[in-house]
Scaffold this motif. Sequence first.
Motif, PDB file in Angstrom:
ATOM      1  N   GLN A 129      -3.991  -8.154  -8.530  1.00 22.08           N
ATOM      2  CA  GLN A 129      -2.734  -7.692  -7.950  1.00 22.08           C
ATOM      3  C   GLN A 129      -2.772  -6.191  -7.664  1.00 22.08           C
ATOM      4  OE1 GLN A 129       0.229  -9.131  -6.914  1.00 22.08           O
ATOM      5  NE2 GLN A 129      -0.867 -11.077  -7.076  1.00 22.08           N
ATOM      6  N   TYR A 130      -3.446  -5.426  -8.553  1.00 21.35           N
ATOM      7  CA  TYR A 130      -3.509  -3.988  -8.323  1.00 21.35           C
ATOM      8  C   TYR A 130      -4.385  -3.672  -7.113  1.00 21.35           C
ATOM      9  CZ  TYR A 130      -3.253   0.968  -9.088  1.00 21.35           C
ATOM     10  OH  TYR A 130      -2.994   2.318  -8.905  1.00 21.35           O
ATOM     11  N   ALA A 131      -5.388  -4.504  -6.852  1.00 23.65           N
ATOM     12  CA  ALA A 131      -6.189  -4.320  -5.641  1.00 23.65           C
ATOM     13  C   ALA A 131      -5.321  -4.505  -4.395  1.00 23.65           C
ATOM     14  CB  ALA A 131      -7.352  -5.316  -5.632  1.00 23.65           C
ATOM     15  N   TYR A 132      -4.449  -5.519  -4.401  1.00 24.76           N
ATOM     16  CA  TYR A 132      -3.546  -5.728  -3.263  1.00 24.76           C
ATOM     17  C   TYR A 132      -2.565  -4.559  -3.132  1.00 24.76           C
ATOM     18  CZ  TYR A 132      -5.218 -10.530  -3.944  1.00 24.76           C
ATOM     19  OH  TYR A 132      -6.010 -11.644  -4.103  1.00 24.76           O
ATOM     20  N   TYR A 133      -2.087  -4.086  -4.273  1.00 22.27           N
ATOM     21  CA  TYR A 133      -1.173  -2.926  -4.283  1.00 22.27           C
ATOM     22  C   TYR A 133      -1.875  -1.699  -3.699  1.00 22.27           C
ATOM     23  CZ  TYR A 133       1.791   0.792  -6.240  1.00 22.27           C
ATOM     24  OH  TYR A 133       2.582   1.901  -6.408  1.00 22.27           O
ATOM     25  N   THR A 134      -3.152  -1.499  -4.039  1.00 20.97           N
ATOM     26  CA  THR A 134      -3.917  -0.366  -3.523  1.00 20.97           C
ATOM     27  C   THR A 134      -4.084  -0.453  -2.011  1.00 20.97           C
ATOM     28  OG1 THR A 134      -5.129  -0.103  -5.606  1.00 20.97           O
ATOM     29  CG2 THR A 134      -6.149   0.819  -3.633  1.00 20.97           C
ATOM     30  N   LEU A 135      -4.425  -1.642  -1.524  1.00 27.65           N
ATOM     31  CA  LEU A 135      -4.561  -1.818  -0.077  1.00 27.65           C
ATOM     32  C   LEU A 135      -3.246  -1.538   0.650  1.00 27.65           C
ATOM     33  CD1 LEU A 135      -6.794  -5.020   0.291  1.00 27.65           C
ATOM     34  CD2 LEU A 135      -7.357  -2.686   0.986  1.00 27.65           C
ATOM     35  N   ALA A 136      -2.137  -2.058   0.109  1.00 27.80           N
ATOM     36  CA  ALA A 136      -0.836  -1.858   0.745  1.00 27.80           C
ATOM     37  C   ALA A 136      -0.427  -0.387   0.727  1.00 27.80           C
ATOM     38  CB  ALA A 136       0.231  -2.707   0.044  1.00 27.80           C
ATOM     39  N   ASN A 137      -0.651   0.288  -0.396  1.00 26.80           N
ATOM     40  CA  ASN A 137      -0.302   1.705  -0.493  1.00 26.80           C
ATOM     41  C   ASN A 137      -1.160   2.553   0.431  1.00 26.80           C
ATOM     42  OD1 ASN A 137       1.871   2.682  -1.901  1.00 26.80           O
ATOM     43  ND2 ASN A 137       0.887   2.558  -3.895  1.00 26.80           N
ATOM     44  N   THR A 138      -2.432   2.206   0.554  1.00 26.47           N
ATOM     45  CA  THR A 138      -3.319   2.929   1.457  1.00 26.47           C
ATOM     46  C   THR A 138      -2.862   2.772   2.893  1.00 26.47           C
ATOM     47  OG1 THR A 138      -5.181   2.575  -0.050  1.00 26.47           O
ATOM     48  CG2 THR A 138      -5.711   3.187   2.217  1.00 26.47           C
ATOM     49  N   MET A 139      -2.479   1.551   3.261  1.00 31.11           N
ATOM     50  CA  MET A 139      -1.990   1.325   4.611  1.00 31.11           C
ATOM     51  C   MET A 139      -0.647   2.019   4.824  1.00 31.11           C
ATOM     52  SD  MET A 139      -2.659   0.211   7.541  1.00 31.11           S
ATOM     53  CE  MET A 139      -4.032  -0.917   7.374  1.00 31.11           C
ATOM     54  N   LEU A 140       0.171   2.117   3.785  1.00 29.84           N
ATOM     55  CA  LEU A 140       1.435   2.854   3.901  1.00 29.84           C
ATOM     56  C   LEU A 140       1.169   4.306   4.270  1.00 29.84           C
ATOM     57  CD1 LEU A 140       4.508   3.111   3.582  1.00 29.84           C
ATOM     58  CD2 LEU A 140       4.141   3.460   1.122  1.00 29.84           C
ATOM     59  N   GLY A 141       0.171   4.906   3.623  1.00 28.05           N
ATOM     60  CA  GLY A 141      -0.196   6.273   3.973  1.00 28.05           C
ATOM     61  C   GLY A 141      -0.661   6.381   5.413  1.00 28.05           C
TER      62      GLY A 141
ATOM     63  N   PRO B 100      -1.198  -5.760  11.639  1.00 25.62           N
ATOM     64  CA  PRO B 100      -2.267  -6.778  11.755  1.00 25.62           C
ATOM     65  C   PRO B 100      -3.511  -6.439  10.934  1.00 25.62           C
ATOM     66  CG  PRO B 100      -1.356  -6.252  13.915  1.00 25.62           C
ATOM     67  CD  PRO B 100      -0.809  -5.234  12.960  1.00 25.62           C
ATOM     68  N   ILE B 101      -3.859  -5.145  10.863  1.00 27.47           N
ATOM     69  CA  ILE B 101      -5.039  -4.742  10.090  1.00 27.47           C
ATOM     70  C   ILE B 101      -4.829  -5.034   8.611  1.00 27.47           C
ATOM     71  CG2 ILE B 101      -6.496  -2.796   9.400  1.00 27.47           C
ATOM     72  CD1 ILE B 101      -5.876  -1.534  12.131  1.00 27.47           C
ATOM     73  N   LEU B 102      -3.655  -4.669   8.089  1.00 27.81           N
ATOM     74  CA  LEU B 102      -3.363  -4.925   6.681  1.00 27.81           C
ATOM     75  C   LEU B 102      -3.346  -6.418   6.394  1.00 27.81           C
ATOM     76  CD1 LEU B 102      -2.584  -4.013   3.856  1.00 27.81           C
ATOM     77  CD2 LEU B 102      -0.192  -3.892   4.610  1.00 27.81           C
ATOM     78  N   PHE B 103      -2.772  -7.190   7.287  1.00 28.11           N
ATOM     79  CA  PHE B 103      -2.724  -8.650   7.107  1.00 28.11           C
ATOM     80  C   PHE B 103      -4.142  -9.220   7.004  1.00 28.11           C
ATOM     81  CE2 PHE B 103      -2.387 -13.044   8.547  1.00 28.11           C
ATOM     82  CZ  PHE B 103      -1.297 -13.496   7.806  1.00 28.11           C
ATOM     83  N   TYR B 104      -5.037  -8.754   7.866  1.00 27.63           N
ATOM     84  CA  TYR B 104      -6.422  -9.232   7.836  1.00 27.63           C
ATOM     85  C   TYR B 104      -7.115  -8.845   6.526  1.00 27.63           C
ATOM     86  CZ  TYR B 104     -11.428  -9.274   8.643  1.00 27.63           C
ATOM     87  OH  TYR B 104     -12.770  -9.478   8.510  1.00 27.63           O
ATOM     88  N   LEU B 105      -6.962  -7.592   6.091  1.00 32.92           N
ATOM     89  CA  LEU B 105      -7.635  -7.133   4.869  1.00 32.92           C
ATOM     90  C   LEU B 105      -7.138  -7.884   3.639  1.00 32.92           C
ATOM     91  CD1 LEU B 105      -7.749  -3.266   5.468  1.00 32.92           C
ATOM     92  CD2 LEU B 105      -9.680  -4.872   5.496  1.00 32.92           C
ATOM     93  N   LEU B 106      -5.842  -8.141   3.567  1.00 32.94           N
ATOM     94  CA  LEU B 106      -5.291  -8.875   2.433  1.00 32.94           C
ATOM     95  C   LEU B 106      -5.810 -10.301   2.392  1.00 32.94           C
ATOM     96  CD1 LEU B 106      -1.579  -7.603   2.550  1.00 32.94           C
ATOM     97  CD2 LEU B 106      -3.270  -7.067   0.793  1.00 32.94           C
ATOM     98  N   ASN B 107      -5.856 -10.918   3.553  1.00 37.65           N
ATOM     99  CA  ASN B 107      -6.393 -12.284   3.604  1.00 37.65           C
ATOM    100  C   ASN B 107      -7.874 -12.317   3.286  1.00 37.65           C
ATOM    101  OD1 ASN B 107      -4.527 -14.659   4.913  1.00 37.65           O
ATOM    102  ND2 ASN B 107      -3.786 -12.632   5.472  1.00 37.65           N
ATOM    103  N   ASP B 108      -8.603 -11.286   3.711  1.00 42.67           N
ATOM    104  CA  ASP B 108     -10.033 -11.217   3.439  1.00 42.67           C
ATOM    105  C   ASP B 108     -10.324 -11.088   1.946  1.00 42.67           C
ATOM    106  OD1 ASP B 108     -12.762 -11.037   4.504  1.00 42.67           O
ATOM    107  OD2 ASP B 108     -12.720  -8.988   3.704  1.00 42.67           O
ATOM    108  N   GLN B 109      -9.360 -10.517   1.193  1.00 41.05           N
ATOM    109  CA  GLN B 109      -9.507 -10.379  -0.258  1.00 41.05           C
ATOM    110  C   GLN B 109      -8.947 -11.589  -1.024  1.00 41.05           C
ATOM    111  OE1 GLN B 109     -11.230  -8.055  -1.917  1.00 41.05           O
ATOM    112  NE2 GLN B 109     -11.801  -7.153   0.067  1.00 41.05           N
TER     113      GLN B 109
END
Length: 433
Positions: free
Chosen positions: A49-61, A113-122
């Motif tokens: 879950q923290y990996a998903y949180y990291t990806l989302a926060n990175t994309m927020l930036g 779309p980029i974030l959606f792809y990365l989350l699904n890839d993980q």
Amino acid sequence: MTVAQLSKRFPFLLKWGKLVGVTGGAQILIQGLGFLVGIYIIRVLSQEQYAYYTLANTMLGTMTVLADGGISTGVMAEGGKRWQDPNALGKILATGMHMRRQFALGSLVVSVPILFYLLNDQGLLWWESGLLILCLIPAFLAALSGSLLQIVPRLHQNINELLRINVQLNVVRLLLTLPVLFFFPLASLAILASGVGQWVNNFQLRKLSLKRANWRVAPDEGYRSRIMAKVKKILPGSIYYCVSGQITVWLIAIFSDTENIANIGALSRLMMVLTLVKLCIDMLIVPRYARLPSDKGQVIARFFQVLLLVLALSAAIVGTVALFPELFLWVLGAQYADLQYEVVLMTISSCLVLVSGIGYMMASSRGIIPNPFLFIAFNILAQVAILYFLVDYTTLAGVIMFSIYSTLLNLLYRVVDFLYQTLFKVDWTDSDI
């Protein structure tokens, strides 16, 4: 010599002592609360879950940088010239807010779309990815307004009110995050709690900024064109930063696994304590630097004085982490205890990013911005060479070393460009500069 005698002989010491004391104390509280929230999230979320949180926060930036595109820099530069005129300052802010809403739409179209792809890839299911993105959007919209609304009180140095509002933001985040994640430890809810806190913060910032600037007016085309001139210089660099500034996470996300995404996110969160230094300088020094008279020698001297001070502080921080890595990793929890080498590397990288960022803030507040195409070309060539010859980008340590080399070259370029433009390109006969 007593304190009273010193204050009479050197009144600026007393003035700056109070400013640094009040600002530093409040920022310690603000960052302390924010740090507690961040550490609680690390400890309560699973590594997945923290990996998903990291990806989302990175994309927020990334989304925030794209939606800004240099608008806040343009507003600060224009506002520094008209900061004593409430009507003019209000028009500048209103223009910036209107431009940012337009940029926000484009940012969403590119980033989601980029974030959606990365989350699904993980390994996240499509509906879980969609839920996380929906929780991210309120935080994104709130961050856009908040950074612009702070410009007015910063220019007028309403430090106490601004600090009080920022303390309130972190208290609200803490009160929301603790119970929500205790019962539902999900990355999407951690992101949503942060966004709600920012909305509460923005309500207070609106009231504070309206005291000094009437921004409830129509945008002004004249200010728009001047802000857009800054945006045209900064936006290409901002787009590049969306990749390079977060490249450690992107490389790990593409070439490694969920565990290393969590590791890089946890180490980055630990380095957030350095934000204290950046915020103090951003509040106290950058607005004053923007208001300096058009004196070449003074502008250059103050620039290097600040950078040398931050470098000395950074050296002390790196030394402390290198001596006691186990102590700092204990804060993150047992699942991150084996990152002793990586935490030292991350500290070096974060300190260099801090120095480079402060150099950028100071230079841009004077309207001194590198040629974006030369800057991007230099960095891309340097980073390709670093990736090919110097680092193993499939490992966590290799990715952090990549960041260190890249930031060193970035800092060198910024310093050289600042000196070149200040000495040879800035028209010092223009009193508005």
